[in-house]
Write a protein that holds these residues in place. Structure first.
Motif, PDB file in Angstrom:
ATOM      1  N   THR A  36       0.739  -1.171   0.011  1.00 43.10           N
ATOM      2  CA  THR A  36      -0.037   0.015  -0.024  1.00 43.10           C
ATOM      3  C   THR A  36       0.935   1.306   0.005  1.00 43.10           C
ATOM      4  N   LEU A  39       2.078   1.634  -3.481  1.00 40.96           N
ATOM      5  CA  LEU A  39       1.322   2.103  -4.399  1.00 40.96           C
ATOM      6  C   LEU A  39       0.693   3.839  -4.291  1.00 40.96           C
ATOM      7  N   SER A  42       3.757   5.707  -5.615  1.00 37.42           N
ATOM      8  CA  SER A  42       3.897   5.605  -6.961  1.00 37.42           C
ATOM      9  C   SER A  42       3.141   6.495  -7.552  1.00 37.42           C
ATOM     10  N   MET A  43       1.881   6.876  -7.183  1.00 39.40           N
ATOM     11  CA  MET A  43       1.002   7.913  -7.523  1.00 39.40           C
ATOM     12  C   MET A  43       1.509   9.258  -7.475  1.00 39.40           C
ATOM     13  N   THR A  51       3.838   4.259 -13.190  1.00 38.70           N
ATOM     14  CA  THR A  51       2.898   4.336 -12.148  1.00 38.70           C
ATOM     15  C   THR A  51       2.057   2.801 -12.433  1.00 38.70           C
ATOM     16  N   HIS A  55       1.317  -0.544 -10.407  1.00 40.31           N
ATOM     17  CA  HIS A  55       0.179  -0.967  -9.933  1.00 40.31           C
ATOM     18  C   HIS A  55      -0.326  -2.317 -10.478  1.00 40.31           C
ATOM     19  N   LEU A  59      -0.638  -5.701  -8.446  1.00 41.16           N
ATOM     20  CA  LEU A  59      -1.759  -6.740  -8.310  1.00 41.16           C
ATOM     21  C   LEU A  59      -1.601  -8.114  -8.572  1.00 41.16           C
ATOM     22  N   ASP A  82      -7.110  -1.134  -3.685  1.00 44.73           N
ATOM     23  CA  ASP A  82      -6.043   0.237  -4.171  1.00 44.73           C
ATOM     24  C   ASP A  82      -5.428   0.224  -5.464  1.00 44.73           C
ATOM     25  N   CYS A  83      -5.141  -1.211  -5.820  1.00 47.37           N
ATOM     26  CA  CYS A  83      -4.485  -1.353  -7.078  1.00 47.37           C
ATOM     27  C   CYS A  83      -5.508  -0.859  -8.331  1.00 47.37           C
ATOM     28  N   GLY A  86      -6.274   2.802  -8.174  1.00 45.02           N
ATOM     29  CA  GLY A  86      -5.198   3.448  -8.966  1.00 45.02           C
ATOM     30  C   GLY A  86      -5.159   3.234 -10.597  1.00 45.02           C
ATOM     31  N   LEU A  87      -5.253   2.104 -10.885  1.00 45.78           N
ATOM     32  CA  LEU A  87      -5.547   1.851 -12.270  1.00 45.78           C
ATOM     33  C   LEU A  87      -6.497   2.689 -13.159  1.00 45.78           C
TER      34      LEU A  87
END
Length: 141
Positions: A36, A39, A42-43, A51, A55, A59, A82-83, A86-87
């Motif tokens: 987490t 992630l 990476s955002m 990024t 993700h 995953l 969250d993945c 984010g995607l």
């Protein structure tokens, strides 16, 4: 932060929290917390392709984790959520020139998840199937 750095970090954390091929609940929670954090970090990257790759990698790894870890805490579910969020954010914010490539990957991935959910395979097969669609060499678009 690059995908290679994230891979090394996650592999090291998984190794530290695995005991003879099994990961107890506490170890699973620590690994998922690290995922987490990565992630979220990476955002903040400027390179959305990197990024996206991070993700997808997370995953695949969290789904593989479910196969050998005590995931009774529900932490892997949080990482999967969250993945996916984010995607979705990445794909919606993609510029027009790369939007089609990102959406093609997401559509392919969505079809896989739907077909796996409809099949008799268990959750441990998701990681293997995702790894076939997204082999490590092709995480970046």
């Amino acid at each position: 932060m690059l995908l290679a750095d994230v891979k090394n970090e996650i592999k090291a954390i998984v190794r530290r929290n695995t005991d003879r091929g099994h990961m107890p609940s506490g170890g699973c929670m620590r690994v998922c917390a690290a995922m987490t954090t990565e992630l979220e970090r990476s955002m903040e990257l400027e390179d959305r392709r990197e990024t996206f790759a991070i993700h997808i990698y997370m995953l695949v790894e969290v789904v593989k984790l479910i196969g050998y870890a005590d995931s009774s805490s529900g932490a892997p579910t949080d990482v999967i959520r969250d993945c996916l969020q984010g995607l979705e954010t990445i794909c919606r914010s993609a510029p027009a020139d790369s939007y089609e490539a990102l959406m093609a990957k997401e559509e392919e991935w969505s079809r896989l998840l739907v077909s796996l959910q409809a099949s008799s395979y268990g959750i441990e097969h998701y990681g293997k199937a995702l790894a076939r669609i997204y082999p490590e060499e092709t995480y970046a678009i």
